[in-house]
Structure formats: C-alpha cells, structure tokens
Design a protein around this motif. Sequence first.
Motif, PDB file in Angstrom:
ATOM      1  N   ARG A 125       0.833  -1.210   0.000  1.00  0.00           N
ATOM      2  CA  ARG A 125       0.000   0.000   0.000  1.00  0.00           C
ATOM      3  C   ARG A 125       0.867   1.260   0.000  1.00  0.00           C
ATOM      4  NH1 ARG A 125      -2.581  -3.539   3.251  1.00  0.00           N
ATOM      5  NH2 ARG A 125      -1.932  -2.574   5.194  1.00  0.00           N
ATOM      6  N   SER A 126       2.033   1.176   0.606  1.00  0.00           N
ATOM      7  CA  SER A 126       2.936   2.328   0.624  1.00  0.00           C
ATOM      8  C   SER A 126       3.460   2.637  -0.775  1.00  0.00           C
ATOM      9  CB  SER A 126       4.113   2.071   1.575  1.00  0.00           C
ATOM     10  OG  SER A 126       3.664   1.936   2.896  1.00  0.00           O
ATOM     11  N   ILE A 127       3.861   1.605  -1.515  1.00  0.00           N
ATOM     12  CA  ILE A 127       4.364   1.849  -2.871  1.00  0.00           C
ATOM     13  C   ILE A 127       3.205   2.232  -3.790  1.00  0.00           C
ATOM     14  CG2 ILE A 127       4.316  -0.536  -3.731  1.00  0.00           C
ATOM     15  CD1 ILE A 127       7.116   1.996  -4.372  1.00  0.00           C
ATOM     16  N   ALA A 128       2.010   1.702  -3.522  1.00  0.00           N
ATOM     17  CA  ALA A 128       0.837   2.103  -4.309  1.00  0.00           C
ATOM     18  C   ALA A 128       0.550   3.588  -4.134  1.00  0.00           C
ATOM     19  CB  ALA A 128      -0.385   1.270  -3.913  1.00  0.00           C
ATOM     20  N   ALA A 129       0.776   4.105  -2.934  1.00  0.00           N
ATOM     21  CA  ALA A 129       0.562   5.531  -2.689  1.00  0.00           C
ATOM     22  C   ALA A 129       1.511   6.377  -3.537  1.00  0.00           C
ATOM     23  CB  ALA A 129       0.734   5.850  -1.207  1.00  0.00           C
ATOM     24  N   VAL A 130       2.738   5.911  -3.717  1.00  0.00           N
ATOM     25  CA  VAL A 130       3.693   6.625  -4.566  1.00  0.00           C
ATOM     26  C   VAL A 130       3.201   6.610  -6.015  1.00  0.00           C
ATOM     27  CG1 VAL A 130       6.063   6.632  -5.472  1.00  0.00           C
ATOM     28  CG2 VAL A 130       5.659   6.195  -3.037  1.00  0.00           C
ATOM     29  N   MET A 131       2.778   5.451  -6.478  1.00  0.00           N
ATOM     30  CA  MET A 131       2.283   5.355  -7.855  1.00  0.00           C
ATOM     31  C   MET A 131       1.027   6.196  -8.051  1.00  0.00           C
ATOM     32  SD  MET A 131       3.017   1.456  -9.032  1.00  0.00           S
ATOM     33  CE  MET A 131       3.508   1.713 -10.720  1.00  0.00           C
ATOM     34  N   ARG A 132       0.205   6.285  -7.007  1.00  0.00           N
ATOM     35  CA  ARG A 132      -1.023   7.077  -7.103  1.00  0.00           C
ATOM     36  C   ARG A 132      -0.698   8.561  -7.298  1.00  0.00           C
ATOM     37  NH1 ARG A 132      -3.361   5.086  -3.141  1.00  0.00           N
ATOM     38  NH2 ARG A 132      -4.475   3.528  -4.344  1.00  0.00           N
ATOM     39  N   VAL A 133       0.391   9.037  -6.713  1.00  0.00           N
ATOM     40  CA  VAL A 133       0.800  10.435  -6.909  1.00  0.00           C
ATOM     41  C   VAL A 133       1.032  10.701  -8.395  1.00  0.00           C
ATOM     42  CG1 VAL A 133       2.666  12.103  -6.478  1.00  0.00           C
ATOM     43  CG2 VAL A 133       1.720  10.752  -4.583  1.00  0.00           C
ATOM     44  N   LEU A 134       1.739   9.795  -9.060  1.00  0.00           N
ATOM     45  CA  LEU A 134       1.990   9.966 -10.488  1.00  0.00           C
ATOM     46  C   LEU A 134       0.687   9.884 -11.283  1.00  0.00           C
ATOM     47  CD1 LEU A 134       3.943  10.343 -12.835  1.00  0.00           C
ATOM     48  CD2 LEU A 134       4.257   7.846 -12.853  1.00  0.00           C
ATOM     49  N   LEU A 135      -0.156   8.951 -10.935  1.00  0.00           N
ATOM     50  CA  LEU A 135      -1.434   8.798 -11.622  1.00  0.00           C
ATOM     51  C   LEU A 135      -2.297  10.051 -11.452  1.00  0.00           C
ATOM     52  CD1 LEU A 135      -3.172   6.799 -13.245  1.00  0.00           C
ATOM     53  CD2 LEU A 135      -4.040   5.948 -11.061  1.00  0.00           C
ATOM     54  N   ASP A 136      -2.356  10.577 -10.235  1.00  0.00           N
ATOM     55  CA  ASP A 136      -3.140  11.788  -9.979  1.00  0.00           C
ATOM     56  C   ASP A 136      -2.564  12.979 -10.749  1.00  0.00           C
ATOM     57  OD1 ASP A 136      -4.756  10.307  -8.271  1.00  0.00           O
ATOM     58  OD2 ASP A 136      -3.839  11.103  -6.436  1.00  0.00           O
ATOM     59  N   TRP A 137      -1.230  13.072 -10.790  1.00  0.00           N
ATOM     60  CA  TRP A 137      -0.599  14.162 -11.526  1.00  0.00           C
ATOM     61  C   TRP A 137      -0.935  14.068 -13.022  1.00  0.00           C
ATOM     62  CZ3 TRP A 137       2.975  14.200 -15.488  1.00  0.00           C
ATOM     63  CH2 TRP A 137       3.503  15.454 -15.819  1.00  0.00           C
ATOM     64  N   ALA A 138      -0.832  12.871 -13.575  1.00  0.00           N
ATOM     65  CA  ALA A 138      -1.156  12.686 -14.993  1.00  0.00           C
ATOM     66  C   ALA A 138      -2.620  13.031 -15.251  1.00  0.00           C
ATOM     67  CB  ALA A 138      -0.842  11.258 -15.433  1.00  0.00           C
ATOM     68  N   GLU A 139      -3.504  12.626 -14.357  1.00  0.00           N
ATOM     69  CA  GLU A 139      -4.917  12.971 -14.505  1.00  0.00           C
ATOM     70  C   GLU A 139      -5.101  14.491 -14.542  1.00  0.00           C
ATOM     71  OE1 GLU A 139      -9.242  12.369 -12.283  1.00  0.00           O
ATOM     72  OE2 GLU A 139      -7.438  11.506 -11.365  1.00  0.00           O
ATOM     73  N   ALA A 140      -4.393  15.199 -13.673  1.00  0.00           N
ATOM     74  CA  ALA A 140      -4.490  16.665 -13.654  1.00  0.00           C
ATOM     75  C   ALA A 140      -4.036  17.264 -14.989  1.00  0.00           C
ATOM     76  CB  ALA A 140      -3.669  17.230 -12.494  1.00  0.00           C
ATOM     77  N   GLN A 141      -3.024  16.657 -15.597  1.00  0.00           N
ATOM     78  CA  GLN A 141      -2.552  17.164 -16.898  1.00  0.00           C
ATOM     79  C   GLN A 141      -3.633  16.987 -17.961  1.00  0.00           C
ATOM     80  OE1 GLN A 141       0.308  18.870 -16.471  1.00  0.00           O
ATOM     81  NE2 GLN A 141      -0.007  17.999 -14.426  1.00  0.00           N
ATOM     82  N   PHE A 142      -4.255  15.826 -17.975  1.00  0.00           N
ATOM     83  CA  PHE A 142      -5.318  15.597 -18.962  1.00  0.00           C
ATOM     84  C   PHE A 142      -6.516  16.509 -18.710  1.00  0.00           C
ATOM     85  CE2 PHE A 142      -3.050  11.463 -19.442  1.00  0.00           C
ATOM     86  CZ  PHE A 142      -2.739  11.601 -20.792  1.00  0.00           C
ATOM     87  N   ARG A 143      -6.819  16.787 -17.452  1.00  0.00           N
ATOM     88  CA  ARG A 143      -7.906  17.738 -17.141  1.00  0.00           C
ATOM     89  C   ARG A 143      -7.565  19.118 -17.706  1.00  0.00           C
ATOM     90  NH1 ARG A 143     -11.788  15.893 -14.085  1.00  0.00           N
ATOM     91  NH2 ARG A 143     -11.393  14.100 -12.755  1.00  0.00           N
TER      92      ARG A 143
END
Length: 193
Positions: A125-143
């Motif tokens: 879950r800790s490493i998933a949280a790191v990956m989620r940061v990148l995913l959220d950032w990419a989502e913000a770019q597409f928005r």
Amino acid sequence: MTDSKKVRRTSGKRERLAAAAAQVLHAQGIAQTTLADIAEAAEVPVGNVYYYFKTKDQLVEAAIDAHGRTLAGLITALDELPTPEDRLKALLNGWVDQREVTARYGCPTGTLASELDKRADGLDRSIAAVMRVLLDWAEAQFRQMGRADDARELAVALIAAYQGISLLTNTFRDPELMTTEARRLERWIDSLA
C-alpha cells in the motif's frame, strides 16, 4: 538511478542509505539484497546501518520514501513547463532517458510494487501511494488539456502503457522498445489536444 554504483556522499548517512536501498533493491530485488549490500552502496559501515534502520523492512520503507521524494522532485520540475502536453511529453522523455536501466532491471517503482504485492505486511500500500501520486498528476494534466470527462482513464492508460513497455523492455532487454512506445504516446497525446 545508476547501475549499482555507490551512492554519492553528498547527503547524510540516513539519506544515503535510503537512496542506496532504492538502488540496490531495484537491481537485485528484496529477497537477494542484504543490509551489507546497501551499506556498501551507500559507503556506510554495515554496523552503522542498524543505527538508522533496525530491519531490512525499514530499509524497504526508506526506499519507498526515496521513490516518493524522487517523484516529487520530478513533478516539481515538470510543472515548470508551460503546457500539460509539454509536461506529459517531458515525462515520456524522462522514461526514455532511463531506457538502459529499464532494459536491465525494469521500472524501479513497478518492480518494487510487484515484489511487495506478494507480501502481507502493508508495504504494498505504501508503494501504491507513490504510484497514485503519479497517476493523480497525470490525470491533472489531462484535465488541463480539457479532458475532464475521461482524464482518469487517460492517466491510467498512460501509466499502464509505461508499465507495460517497461516490462517488455526488461524482458527482451531492448531499450529501443521504450523509445518507440514513447514516440507513439507523444502522438497519442497530440491527438487528444
């Protein structure tokens, strides 16, 4: 990331150990890595490791934190670029720049996530949280590109494409696979604007 080279002595011992843990775990995997391996890469006497980290799992946690700090620094640099398309393409180019390392060891975060998924200690879950940061950032770019309705799906597709090409690049030991996929993803980003 370097190919199991010694971590530069520019930071404190704890930071050097965390950076070395990220590096050595990427190159060798969790099961094959010893505290002595990490101490050697950090240029810290092995006895000093226990002063900062009592267990290998604590070093794995420190490596996860190091991945998070690296990602935060990357995002900060990318966010200085003028457009979301520029930022996403710069992310792709950063991945391409690491293609030789990826061909040899795979994606640093993805391979660690895969290893930690097989354990029941919560580090997955800790490493998933790191990956989620990148995913959220990419989502913000597409928005910001005007894709509010499907921004999350596009972000997932981008990160999934990277993880998939990282696996293939590593499996076939062919760094040019990553270059080819990055160019395809650049065209895809252009088509979404």
